[in-house]
Design a protein around this motif. Structure first.
Motif, short mmCIF file in Angstrom:
data_model
loop_
_atom_site.label_atom_id
_atom_site.label_comp_id
_atom_site.label_asym_id
_atom_site.label_seq_id
_atom_site.Cartn_x
_atom_site.Cartn_y
_atom_site.Cartn_z
N ALA A 754 0.95 -1.41 -0.08
CA ALA A 754 -0.11 0.07 0.12
C ALA A 754 0.81 1.15 0.07
CB ALA A 754 -0.84 0.08 1.27
N ARG A 755 0.53 2.26 -0.84
CA ARG A 755 1.15 3.57 -0.81
C ARG A 755 0.13 4.63 -1.02
NH1 ARG A 755 3.31 4.62 -5.29
NH2 ARG A 755 2.69 3.01 -6.65
N GLY A 756 -0.39 4.76 0.38
CA GLY A 756 -1.64 5.70 0.18
C GLY A 756 -2.95 5.24 -0.41
N ASP A 757 -3.39 5.95 -1.48
CA ASP A 757 -4.61 5.54 -2.09
C ASP A 757 -4.27 4.59 -3.07
OD1 ASP A 757 -3.53 7.31 -3.64
OD2 ASP A 757 -5.43 8.44 -4.20
N LYS A 758 -3.18 4.09 -3.20
CA LYS A 758 -2.74 3.07 -4.51
C LYS A 758 -2.19 2.09 -3.93
CE LYS A 758 -3.55 6.21 -7.86
NZ LYS A 758 -4.54 5.87 -8.97
N ALA A 759 -1.93 0.89 -4.43
CA ALA A 759 -1.25 -0.31 -3.99
C ALA A 759 -0.67 -1.09 -5.29
CB ALA A 759 -2.36 -1.35 -3.50
#
Length: 938
Positions: A754-759
């Motif tokens: 997970a990277r904030g609102d992205k994966a």
């Protein structure tokens, strides 16, 4: 017995006493020839041998105990034997032993008493014992035989005593009766050799002598009649059997045995091998040499030289090869006989030879008959000092001789194999052994040294030159050859690389690290040879010379690597290598500094395989490491004893060596097993390299400088499971190396970060294909839930398509991992449980992709059971589906949509049903979701 030839025997015609006396007289003269060749103390061995087994005297050699059975049938020691005994024990007085004799007969086998007998010849003794002796008595008798062998050894004689049970031998049960025999596989041919070379010493004489040569096919009946009618005393003869007919499988086995021996000692086995070839060519009406030999003696011939077993053998081989027009092979047979006799005619006779001038005179007569000139004799006599050129010339003749013999045996096996139960496996292994020794292959080091003695050179010169095409070549010269003498000099060897010449020199004994001085020239200028000498020392330390031969089990399997060594930058210009590294700031020597310089641009792969073959493969340029690793994999197939690397001519030698040994460790489990595909990914010189073994066993290497292209390589569909091994330095900021270590068949593995609102998503499917995607991220549960449901539906569909219960090819489990950072910055994988379906709070969205007539692709999407198809909506399909999704969503939002199920027709991806795999569905899922989400955004 033939139907048209009734058994009629007449004592006067048979003349058993006369035939016996002719044989005994001939053997007596052969015995005298043995004594001529021996020293006085060694002569005592021959005189005493029967007496030692006739009596059990504690002061005579070989005494073991008073329980040793004694007595030799019909033996009466002559004066020479009794005098020899008194030299050992002054008080010796002969007393005839009481009871049945334990020993029925004693014979010498082989070259004893023939023209081929030398002071180096062995004494192979057949001790034919009473068949009624029990194991305890035989054990005692063997103890005495061991003592007699030890006494012979103290006299400088190599003695081997073999026990023969006449009844068991006649029935076909044969123990090892010479150190070169093949046991029961050669029973009758061993007996045939015994009858024509065996020398009677004492005891009963062979009944075979009395059977007329023309009546050999009737041997059992003739012997029975002779004994039943008491033409001779039955206690005076020993019956070891006749030579009525040699079975095809035995003839084939003997040929295989001699050809196998010939690969290691071609001249020692040549005459016997050619005799077996002659027998095979005449089968089934084989005119056995022993029967011909017997016929000549029975006819009254008594010239001991004309009847010499080795000259008789040579004459038969000579007649066979002349009839076949095989002059070059006949020359090899002559050389084999010359070497066997051990009488160098170009020099004066030694002390031993002076005692037997007839041997030298006979050989002189033979060589004159053959047309051999004095200079030719000098060359042959100096064979132990032959240079490599003479060895190579001799090798060509040996190859021709052995190859032709193999062809004859192969033809014999094809013609008679079914009836004779000839083993195809034996023939296959023999052929493999032959071609392993002599067949030329790309990169194979031609081995020459087994045909000569010491061929090492005290000084050699190595020149680097450039050919007409601008390619680097290397030349090896004997002695000191400066550049201005190159034009008129003939090199001992040419090679594509310096390491190739070093390997050739080492394996053939031409270059000795401790005794050969190396002179090195590059581009016409002399260079220091310290690093070249170190490379030679490394070869000598890792590789035995010549390479060990493969055993039968190894030859029955495909060849695999036994020892492999990567030699890096041997003969390379050190200034150029060091200049590439200078001022770069360090790092991975395959990606050195800011320019990503590859400091291993010259790699030579030297290896020995399990069949005993040696190879040297040179690779140059940026892809040298990848090509060397791929070639190593092609040779795979076994767990190697050693995989190593060493680097020369570089300030970064230690770092380069360590780096390559890391890659060798990575490729060991991947590529050195022929069964099972696999891939190794690493980086060198700014490019990614993928070395891959496919399901077909073929090894390929590919490269790219682009990550997107690399991901396409890694995401390709695979026919079987193909584990991915990623060198950690290939993608230092990517978790792919850690992910790949978890890969295993029968499991679809999903990794997310997970990277904030992205994966970031990585999926390794059931066959090891990689899928990578970045998608919107809300919660881990939502991501795991939708991917888990989709992958389980794919699993069920593929199980039905493949029709198999194999977990690697059918329904499988799905595993989820969260990618996290460990304490030291390394990648940490945290296992996550799959989320159950529970109460469905998401929209069912199923897609079907099919192909209709004309090759047109049709998309159908079921939006909560409402069917929407490109048949009806054409290019507007995804806009219509987006409207349906908005309508059905409770929130009415435009957040991303995901497929929950996908049916994919095999024709769409151009694969048969059984070859579809999860990665196909994932790529189509990504494509369709992209189109749907673009429509939603609009």
């Amino acid at each position: 017995m033939a139907d048209d030839q009734p058994l009629t025997l007449d004592r006067d015609t048979l003349d058993p006493e006369g035939v016996r006396d002719r044989f005994l007289a001939l053997h007596g003269r052969r015995r005298a020839q043995i004594l001529e060749a021996l020293g006085e103390r060694q002569q005592d061995f021959i005189h005493l041998l029967p007496l030692l087994f006739d009596v059990n005297h504690p002061s005579l050699p070989g005494y073991a105990s008073n329980r040793v059975p004694a007595g030799v049938a019909g033996y009466q020691p002559d004066q020479a034997a009794q005098e020899a005994a008194r030299r050992q024990a002054r008080s010796f007085q002969y007393r005839r032993p009481v009871g049945a004799p334990a020993v029925q007969a004693l014979f010498l086998m082989g070259s004893a008493g023939t023209i081929a007998f030398t002071h180096k010849s062995d004494f192979d003794i057949w001790l034919c014992h009473d068949p009624e002796l029990d194991e305890e008595a035989l054990s005692q008798l063997r103890a005495k035989a061991d003592g007699v062998e030890a006494w012979g050894d103290s006299l400088g004689l190599e003695v081997h005593i073999f026990f023969v049970n006449p009844e068991a031998f006649r029935a076909g049960t044969v123990e090892q009766l010479s150190k070169e025999s093949a046991g029961t596989a050669q029973h009758l041919l061993l007996l045939e050799e015994f009858y024509r070379t065996g020398l009677w010493l004492a005891g009963r004489y062979p009944a075979w002598w009395l059977v007329p040569a023309e009546r050999e096919p009737e041997y059992p009946a003739v012997v029975d009649a002779i004994l039943r009618r008491r033409f001779v005393d039955p206690d005076s003869v020993i019956d070891l059997g006749g030579l009525e007919r040699v079975p095809a499988e035995e003839l084939f086995g003997a040929g295989v045995w001699q050809l196998t021996k010939g690969l290691g000692s071609p001249f020692k086995s040549a005459l016997k091998l050619l005799l077996m070839e002659n027998y095979a060519a005449d089968y089934p009406d084989v005119p056995l040499l022993a029967v011909e030999y017997k016929g000549r003696i029975q006819a009254g011939e008594d010239d001991v030289l004309a009847l010499d077993p080795y000259l008789v053998l040579y004459r038969r081989v000579e007649a066979y090869l002349r009839a076949a027009g095989a002059e070059s092979r006949l020359e090899m047979a002559r050389q084999a006989l010359y070497f066997k006799l051990g009488e160098p005619l170009s020099t004066g006779p030694g002390a031993v030879h002076e005692r037997q001038p007839w041997r030298r005179e006979t050989l002189h007569a033979l060589t004159r008959e053959w047309g051999w000139e004095p200079n030719h004799l000098k060359v042959l006599d100096a064979w132990s000092h032959w240079g490599i050129e003479e060895v190579a010339e001799q090798r060509r003749g040996v190859v021709e001789m052995l190859t032709r013999s193999y062809q004859v045996l192969s033809g014999f096996a094809r013609e008679h194999g079914a009836d004779a139960r000839i083993s195809k496996r034996d023939l296959h292994i023999l052929g493999r052994r032959l071609f392993t020794a002599f067949e030329r292959k790309a990169g194979k080091v031609e081995l020459l040294g087994q045909f000569a003695g010491d061929v090492h050179e005290a000084r050699v010169t190595l020149h680097q030159v450039t050919d007409r095409d601008g390619n680097e070549r290397w030349l090896l010269f004997r002695g000191s050859v400066p550049p201005d003498q190159l034009r008129g000099a003939n090199p001992l060897k040419r090679g594509r690389s310096l390491a190739e010449l070093l390997a050739w020199g080492h394996f053939n004994g031409v270059l000795d690290p401790s005794a050969t001085h190396l002179i090195l020239y590059r581009g016409g200028y002399q260079w220091r040879a310290e690093e070249t000498a170190r490379a030679l020392r490394r070869l000598a330390a890792d590789f035995p010379a010549p390479p060990p031969e493969g055993d039968v089990d190894e030859l029955a399997r495909p060849a695999g690597v036994r020892i492999a060594l990567l030699l890096v930058n041997v003969g390379a210009d050190p200034e150029r290598i060091n200049a590439a590294a200078r001022g770069q700031g360090g790092g991975d020597p395959l990606e050195y500094g800011g320019t990503h310089a590859n400091l291993a641009a010259a790699v030579d792969l030297v290896l020995v395989n399990t069949w005993g073959e040696a190879f040297c493969h040179p690779f140059r340029g940026p892809a040298a490491v990848a090509r060397a690793l791929a070639e190593l994999a092609r040779h795979g197939g076994a767990e190697p004893d050693l995989l190593a690397a060493d680097t020369f001519e570089s300030d970064q030698a230690v770092a380069i060596t360590q780096r390559l040994e890391e890659l060798l460790a990575a490729i060991r489990p991947l590529c050195l097993e022929r069964e099972g595909a696999g891939r190794l990914l690493f980086r060198a010189g700014g490019r990614f390299y993928l070395v891959e073994r496919g399901a077909d066993g073929e090894v390929r290497e590919e490269s790219t400088s682009e990550r997107t292209t690399l991901m396409k390589y890694l995401g390709r569909a695979r026919p079987t499971f193909s584990p991915l091994h990623v060198d950690p330095k290939a993608l230092p900021r990517s978790p792919l190396a850690a992910l790949a270590r978890e890969n295993r068949p029968g499991v679809v593995q999903v990794f997310y970060r997970a990277r904030g609102d992205k994966a970031d998503i990585w999926v390794l499917d059931e066959r090891g294909s990689l899928f990578q995607q970045t998608m919107a991220f809300h919660t881990a549960e939502a991501l795991i839930s939708h991917l888990g449901r989709f992958l389980q539906s794919v699993s069920r569909r593929l199980t039905q398509l493949r029709g198999t219960a194999d977990p690697a090819d059918g329904e499988w489990t799905v595993a989820f991992y969260r990618v996290a950072a460990g304490e030291n910055g390394e990648v940490k994988l945290v296992s996550r449980e799959a989320v159950g379906e529970g109460t469905r709070s998401y929209l069912d969205l199923q897609a079907i992709v099919e192909q209709v007539e004309g090759g047109k692709t049709v998309f159908s999407v079921y939006c909560d059971d409402e069917e929407l198809s490109s048949r009806d909506h054409g290019r507007n399909l995804f806009t219509v589906v987006a409207d349906c999704v908005r309508r059905l969503r409770r929130s009415g939002g435009d957040y991303p949509v995901y497929l929950t199920d996908l049916d994919l027709a095999p024709a769409i991806v151009g694969e048969p049903p059984e070859q579809l795999q999860t990665v196909h569905y994932l790529f189509y899922k990504q494509r369709l979701e992209s189109l749907l989400n673009q429509a939603l955004e609009q």
